[in-house]
Write an enzyme that holds these catalytic residues in place. Structure first.
Site, short mmCIF file in Angstrom:
data_model
loop_
_atom_site.label_atom_id
_atom_site.label_comp_id
_atom_site.label_asym_id
_atom_site.label_seq_id
_atom_site.Cartn_x
_atom_site.Cartn_y
_atom_site.Cartn_z
N LYS A 92 18.69 87.94 42.38
CA LYS A 92 17.80 89.09 42.15
C LYS A 92 16.72 88.82 41.10
O LYS A 92 15.63 89.38 41.16
CB LYS A 92 18.62 90.32 41.75
CG LYS A 92 19.36 90.96 42.92
CD LYS A 92 19.85 92.35 42.55
CE LYS A 92 20.39 93.09 43.76
NZ LYS A 92 21.69 92.57 44.20
N GLU A 114 15.20 102.52 41.16
CA GLU A 114 16.53 103.09 41.27
C GLU A 114 17.52 101.94 41.31
O GLU A 114 17.15 100.80 41.59
CB GLU A 114 16.65 103.93 42.55
CG GLU A 114 16.88 103.14 43.83
CD GLU A 114 15.68 102.33 44.30
OE1 GLU A 114 14.54 102.64 43.86
OE2 GLU A 114 15.89 101.37 45.07
N SER A 382 24.83 83.81 46.80
CA SER A 382 23.80 84.66 46.19
C SER A 382 24.10 85.08 44.76
O SER A 382 23.17 85.38 44.00
CB SER A 382 23.56 85.90 47.05
OG SER A 382 24.77 86.61 47.26
C1 LIG Z 1 22.25 92.72 45.51
C2 LIG Z 1 23.01 91.54 45.97
C3 LIG Z 1 23.09 91.18 47.33
C4 LIG Z 1 22.49 92.02 48.43
O1 LIG Z 1 21.11 92.13 48.42
P1 LIG Z 1 20.18 91.41 49.52
O2 LIG Z 1 18.88 92.05 49.30
O3 LIG Z 1 20.78 91.69 50.86
O4 LIG Z 1 20.21 89.97 49.20
C5 LIG Z 1 23.75 90.02 47.68
N1 LIG Z 1 24.36 89.26 46.75
C6 LIG Z 1 24.33 89.56 45.44
C7 LIG Z 1 25.03 88.68 44.47
C8 LIG Z 1 23.66 90.71 45.00
O5 LIG Z 1 23.64 91.02 43.70
#
Ligand SMILES: *Cc1c(COP(=O)(O)O)cnc(C)c1O
Length: 398
Positions: A92, A114, A382
């Site tokens: 993010k 938000e 992610s």
């Molecule tokens: C917020 C988040 C997601 C989901 O958001 P996308 O916009 O679908 O990528 C996925 N993995 C993590 C670690 C997150 O914090």
């Protein structure tokens, strides 16, 4: 016909996307579109962004060959793109830094957003602190109670957290509240969206700032393997980390791509999953046309996922288009499968993944054994799972 990579001039990816706004938001969003159209072509702006990615975020994130995991499944070679190692622990920060830089370039003094579980709020508050802008985060009162550590983080980082007590006091109400505030404050405020969703140009802006993930990975895999991967896998909430991984490979037909949605507790019960692509239908939410889990009146359904970052009833419009044209396959992973994959990665590789990312590992576990040792899977890890350990421990015991 739209290109596979870019939206058309009206912001559509095929049948999805666009800009559907109440009149009072038309001028503020048009201003964002004009500013981004300039910024993306300004080498100085992009150089400043890339310098922050390397010196502040710690990019490039490693591309790691998970040898014990590969051996465990006895099939394809499994690589993990380590977005969990970024400063603040997920992908993010990539788009939050880009958005705050854009806000600054536009002469804004404040960013507004938000947040549901608080992950977007924390990443945005981080970027705002770094670049010296004020930050205001709207959050449902119930979410504030559930996600106390993230509220503390945002406040430590200097952000103001506004408690939203309207309606169900969750994400949907926080979105309405934040948009309401933006409509009155937009002259000095930038609205910072947290995924590849919302009215045009946000799906493009967020995708562009995330596309560093796939560009980096492409160079890394060519250096390690001297060829492209066979399969890419990412979890999909709004879809930003998935677009980040996929974008650099959309025109390489040999690369198969999977987006993994939360199957939750039960795909047959409304409110117990968030499988938008699998079970949704075309609809309208948050200023865009896209796939949506909705009732007969077109209102978004209640959703559930074990991973709070994935419980969104819609999905970014480019994903809806990539499904329509068959370029990306969208599949589901249940809560139980996700918990199992989460624990497997902890034990085989010494990596505690975010529950969101563990959804992608479920699809990897299904595919790897069906593939040969000369084939390659890349999973976007992610985020890190430190935020999830208490919840997971409770689930495993209970
Ligand atoms: C917020 C988040 C997601 C989901 O958001 P996308 O916009 O679908 O990528 C996925 N993995 C993590 C670690 C997150 O914090």
């Amino acid at each position: 016909m739209t290109s596979i990579v870019h939206a058309d001039e009206a912001g559509f990816f095929g049948a999805h996307g666009g800009r559907f706004l109440p009149p009072q938001l038309e001028a503020p969003i048009a201003e964002v579109a004009a500013a981004y159209a300039e910024a993306r072509n300004d080498p100085e702006f992009m150089a400043e962004y890339e310098a922050l990615l390397s010196d502040y975020v710690g990019r490039p994130s490693p591309l790691f060959l998970a040898e014990r995991l590969t051996k465990h499944f006895g099939g394809a070679r499994i690589y993990l793109k380590r977005e969990d190692l970024n400063h603040t622990g997920s992908h993010k920060i990539n788009h939050c830094l880009g958005e705050v830089l854009l806000a600054k370039r536009m002469g804004k003094t404040k960013v507004l957003a938000e947040t549901g579980a608080g992950q977007h709020g924390v990443a945005l508050a981080t970027a705002a602190a770094l670049l010296g802008l004020e930050c205001e985060i709207h959050m449902g009162a119930i979410d504030i109670e559930k996600q106390h550590p993230n509220v503390v983080r945002m406040e430590l980082l200097g952000a103001t957290v506004v408690s939203v007590t309207d309606g169900g006091q969750c994400l949907k109400d926080a979105v309405d509240s934040a948009f309401g505030k933006f409509a009155t404050d937009w002259e000095d405020t930038f609205f910072a969206i947290g995924s590849v969703v919302g009215p045009d140009p946000y799906p493009t802006i967020i995708r562009d700032f995330q596309s560093i993930v796939g560009r980096e990975m492409r160079a890394q895999i060519l250096a390690k393997e001297n060829r492209l991967p066979d399969v890419l896998i990412a979890c999909v909430g709004g879809g930003s980390n998935a677009m980040g991984l996929f974008t650099a490979f959309l025109e390489d037909d040999s690369v198969r791509m999977f987006g993994v949605e939360p199957g939750g507790k039960n795909l047959d019960v409304v409110g117990e999953h968030a499988a938008t692509m699998t079970l949704g239908s075309p609809g309208m939410l948050h200023g865009m046309k896209t796939m949506l889990l909705q009732d007969s009146a077109g209102d978004p359904d209640a959703v559930h996922s074990i991973a709070s970052g994935l419980d969104y009833p819609a999905v970014g419009p480019q994903h809806a288009h990539l499904k329509d044209i068959g370029r990306v396959q969208y599949v589901t992973a249940s809560d139980d499968e996700t918990l199992e994959a989460f624990q497997l990665l902890c034990r085989t590789e010494g990596i505690i993944p975010a529950l969101e990312s563990a959804h992608a590992l479920v699809q990897m576990a299904k595919l790897a054994p069906t593939m040969g040792p000369d084939e390659i899977i890349v999973v976007n890890l992610s985020g890190r799972g430190d935020k999830d350990i208490d919840y997971v421990a409770e689930k495993i015991r209970g």
